[in-house]
Design a protein around this motif. Structure first.
Motif, PDB file in Angstrom:
ATOM      1  N   GLU A 127      24.566  54.353  64.055  1.00  0.00           N
ATOM      2  CA  GLU A 127      25.664  53.528  63.532  1.00  0.00           C
ATOM      3  C   GLU A 127      25.933  53.846  62.065  1.00  0.00           C
ATOM      4  O   GLU A 127      27.082  53.995  61.644  1.00  0.00           O
ATOM      5  CB  GLU A 127      25.321  52.037  63.622  1.00  0.00           C
ATOM      6  N   ALA A 128      24.861  53.925  61.286  1.00  0.00           N
ATOM      7  CA  ALA A 128      25.008  54.181  59.851  1.00  0.00           C
ATOM      8  C   ALA A 128      25.566  55.577  59.599  1.00  0.00           C
ATOM      9  O   ALA A 128      26.465  55.755  58.768  1.00  0.00           O
ATOM     10  CB  ALA A 128      23.662  54.005  59.147  1.00  0.00           C
ATOM     11  N   VAL A 129      25.042  56.574  60.305  1.00  0.00           N
ATOM     12  CA  VAL A 129      25.514  57.956  60.130  1.00  0.00           C
ATOM     13  C   VAL A 129      26.997  58.051  60.492  1.00  0.00           C
ATOM     14  O   VAL A 129      27.784  58.679  59.774  1.00  0.00           O
ATOM     15  CB  VAL A 129      24.654  58.941  60.952  1.00  0.00           C
ATOM     16  N   GLN A 130      27.391  57.434  61.573  1.00  0.00           N
ATOM     17  CA  GLN A 130      28.804  57.479  61.972  1.00  0.00           C
ATOM     18  C   GLN A 130      29.696  56.808  60.935  1.00  0.00           C
ATOM     19  O   GLN A 130      30.775  57.314  60.618  1.00  0.00           O
ATOM     20  CB  GLN A 130      28.975  56.837  63.351  1.00  0.00           C
ATOM     21  N   ALA A 131      29.253  55.692  60.375  1.00  0.00           N
ATOM     22  CA  ALA A 131      30.052  54.997  59.360  1.00  0.00           C
ATOM     23  C   ALA A 131      30.180  55.821  58.086  1.00  0.00           C
ATOM     24  O   ALA A 131      31.274  55.936  57.514  1.00  0.00           O
ATOM     25  CB  ALA A 131      29.431  53.634  59.038  1.00  0.00           C
ATOM     26  N   VAL A 132      29.089  56.424  57.643  1.00  0.00           N
ATOM     27  CA  VAL A 132      29.128  57.229  56.420  1.00  0.00           C
ATOM     28  C   VAL A 132      29.917  58.514  56.645  1.00  0.00           C
ATOM     29  O   VAL A 132      30.663  58.953  55.767  1.00  0.00           O
ATOM     30  CB  VAL A 132      27.698  57.504  55.905  1.00  0.00           C
ATOM     31  N   THR A 133      29.789  59.099  57.822  1.00  0.00           N
ATOM     32  CA  THR A 133      30.564  60.301  58.144  1.00  0.00           C
ATOM     33  C   THR A 133      32.058  59.986  58.118  1.00  0.00           C
ATOM     34  O   THR A 133      32.844  60.733  57.525  1.00  0.00           O
ATOM     35  CB  THR A 133      30.139  60.855  59.516  1.00  0.00           C
ATOM     36  N   ALA A 134      32.455  58.895  58.747  1.00  0.00           N
ATOM     37  CA  ALA A 134      33.867  58.498  58.733  1.00  0.00           C
ATOM     38  C   ALA A 134      34.342  58.267  57.303  1.00  0.00           C
ATOM     39  O   ALA A 134      35.433  58.718  56.918  1.00  0.00           O
ATOM     40  CB  ALA A 134      34.066  57.234  59.575  1.00  0.00           C
ATOM     41  N   TYR A 135      33.533  57.592  56.498  1.00  0.00           N
ATOM     42  CA  TYR A 135      33.880  57.359  55.092  1.00  0.00           C
ATOM     43  C   TYR A 135      34.062  58.692  54.360  1.00  0.00           C
ATOM     44  O   TYR A 135      35.024  58.873  53.610  1.00  0.00           O
ATOM     45  CB  TYR A 135      32.791  56.525  54.420  1.00  0.00           C
TER      46      TYR A 135
END
Length: 177
Positions: free
Chosen positions: A103-111
């Protein structure tokens, strides 16, 4: 930078996070997987926390349910190229296998791609770190190459590190599927 996922808040570190930093970064098992020396002293943990607090690249992972700091994630500048960054993360062992880091990796990647307009994000793991490998692959990062690193600490053996890269184009393609 502040981000929210279904189960996490990603926020800057605070001085009140010292106990969590001591617990997470003092775990020899986690530090060996990340290539850092464990923080065995209060001063060492205070320095890690101070470094995190001075950086705009590292966020605390905080559970929305308990408000407990359970790890960190960073998207680090790769000088001199301001259009690429390197992702790094660590999660308290008690939270492994729950999909929280994904979840965290996906959020930071999108950011990184949507807000920072990065052209690529890199991430690596030691070959023996299968937990990180699974997160990286599930997040859609294609394998690029591996290399042998010399000893990190005096008593270590050389280790193989695996690197992955996700480009802006590949991210957009995945997003539009």
């Amino acid at each position: 930078m502040r981000l929210t996922t279904p189960r996490l808040h990603l926020r800057p570190f605070r001085t009140s996070d010292l106990t969590a930093v001591q617990q997470i970064y003092g775990n020899p098992k986690l530090e060996a997987m990340a290539g850092w020396a464990p923080q065995t002293t209060l001063a060492g943990s205070q320095q890690v926390l101070a470094d995190f607090m001075q950086s705009d690249e590292v966020l605390a992972l905080v559970t929305r349910q308990t408000q407990q700091v359970i790890g960190s994630i960073g998207i680090h500048r790769q000088a001199p190229d301001a259009t690429t960054r390197e992702l790094g993360f660590i999660l308290a062992e008690a939270y492994w296998g729950q999909g929280l880091m994904l979840e965290a990796v996906q959020a930071v990647t999108a950011y990184g791609f949507e807000q920072l307009q990065l052209t690529a994000i890199w991430v690596g793991h030691f070959q023996s770190n299968q937990q990180s490998q699974r997160v990286i692959e599930k997040a859609g990062f294609p394998f690029e190459y591996e290399l042998e690193r010399p000893r990190l600490f005096a008593d270590d053996q050389p280790t193989t590190e695996c690197y992955y890269q996700l480009t802006q184009a590949a991210y957009q393609h995945q997003k539009n599927k």
